[in-house]
Design a protein around this motif. Structure first.
Motif, mmCIF file in Angstrom:
data_model
loop_
_atom_site.group_PDB
_atom_site.id
_atom_site.type_symbol
_atom_site.label_atom_id
_atom_site.label_comp_id
_atom_site.label_asym_id
_atom_site.label_seq_id
_atom_site.Cartn_x
_atom_site.Cartn_y
_atom_site.Cartn_z
ATOM 1 N N ILE A 1 0.852 -1.211 -0.024
ATOM 2 C CA ILE A 1 -0.095 0.088 -0.004
ATOM 3 C C ILE A 1 0.925 1.339 -0.024
ATOM 4 O O ILE A 1 1.920 1.375 0.597
ATOM 5 C CB ILE A 1 -0.911 -0.105 1.034
ATOM 6 C CG1 ILE A 1 -1.803 1.183 1.231
ATOM 7 C CG2 ILE A 1 -0.359 0.052 2.461
ATOM 8 C CD1 ILE A 1 -3.344 1.034 2.211
ATOM 9 N N THR B 1 -3.254 0.266 -3.436
ATOM 10 C CA THR B 1 -2.983 -1.281 -3.032
ATOM 11 C C THR B 1 -2.709 -2.183 -4.027
ATOM 12 O O THR B 1 -3.316 -1.983 -5.239
ATOM 13 C CB THR B 1 -3.989 -1.795 -2.146
ATOM 14 O OG1 THR B 1 -5.438 -1.889 -2.684
ATOM 15 C CG2 THR B 1 -4.170 -0.958 -0.893
ATOM 16 N N TYR C 1 -2.202 -6.438 -4.639
ATOM 17 C CA TYR C 1 -2.370 -7.882 -4.009
ATOM 18 C C TYR C 1 -1.566 -9.033 -4.797
ATOM 19 O O TYR C 1 -1.842 -8.969 -5.979
ATOM 20 C CB TYR C 1 -3.662 -8.335 -3.549
ATOM 21 C CG TYR C 1 -4.135 -7.498 -2.503
ATOM 22 C CD1 TYR C 1 -4.820 -6.253 -2.936
ATOM 23 C CD2 TYR C 1 -4.155 -7.477 -1.203
ATOM 24 C CE1 TYR C 1 -5.619 -5.601 -2.139
ATOM 25 C CE2 TYR C 1 -4.615 -6.579 -0.301
ATOM 26 C CZ TYR C 1 -5.321 -5.721 -0.805
ATOM 27 O OH TYR C 1 -6.001 -4.795 0.242
#
Length: 121
Positions: free
Chosen positions: A51, A57, A59
């Motif tokens: 982040i 963000t 992932y």
């Protein structure tokens, strides 16, 4: 000197949830990206979530939809909410921060000490 202190690991059953926390302290001007890595036995350390200071963000595919990263810039802290945990999530989890120590200076990588997460019935 900058320190990152993690907390929140432990043993959880498959399908359960855990929340990891990491707080940075010391001579910090600002923090750019913060992230969570994990390392399972016999495997390389991998980045699973990051982040930026603005809140964007990213992932890894393996955790997308199950884990949520967040941060509190005022507290220099980053969190990882883990849900629907699987046995393959078992690993040591490390937080990382790109810390700027002075105005206009470069960022330096700092690491937490690691916290064990075990997913098992």
């Amino acid at each position: 000197q900058v320190q990152l202190v993690e907390s929140g690991g432990g043993l959880v059953q498959p399908g359960g949830s855990l929340r990891l926390s990491c707080a940075a302290s010391g001579r910090i001007f600002s923090i750019n990206a913060m992230g969570w890595y994990r390392q399972a036995p016999g495997k390389k350390r991998e980045l699973i979530a990051s982040i930026r200071s603005g809140g964007s963000t990213n992932y890894a595919d393996s955790v997308k939809g199950r884990f949520t990263i967040s941060r509190d810039n005022a507290k220099n802290a980053v969190y990882l909410q883990m849900s629907s945990l699987k046995p393959e999530d078992t690993a040591v989890y490390y937080c990382n921060a790109e810390v700027v120590l002075w105005v206009g200076g470069p960022s330096f990588d700092y690491w937490g000490q690691g916290t064990q997460v075990t997913v098992s019935s």
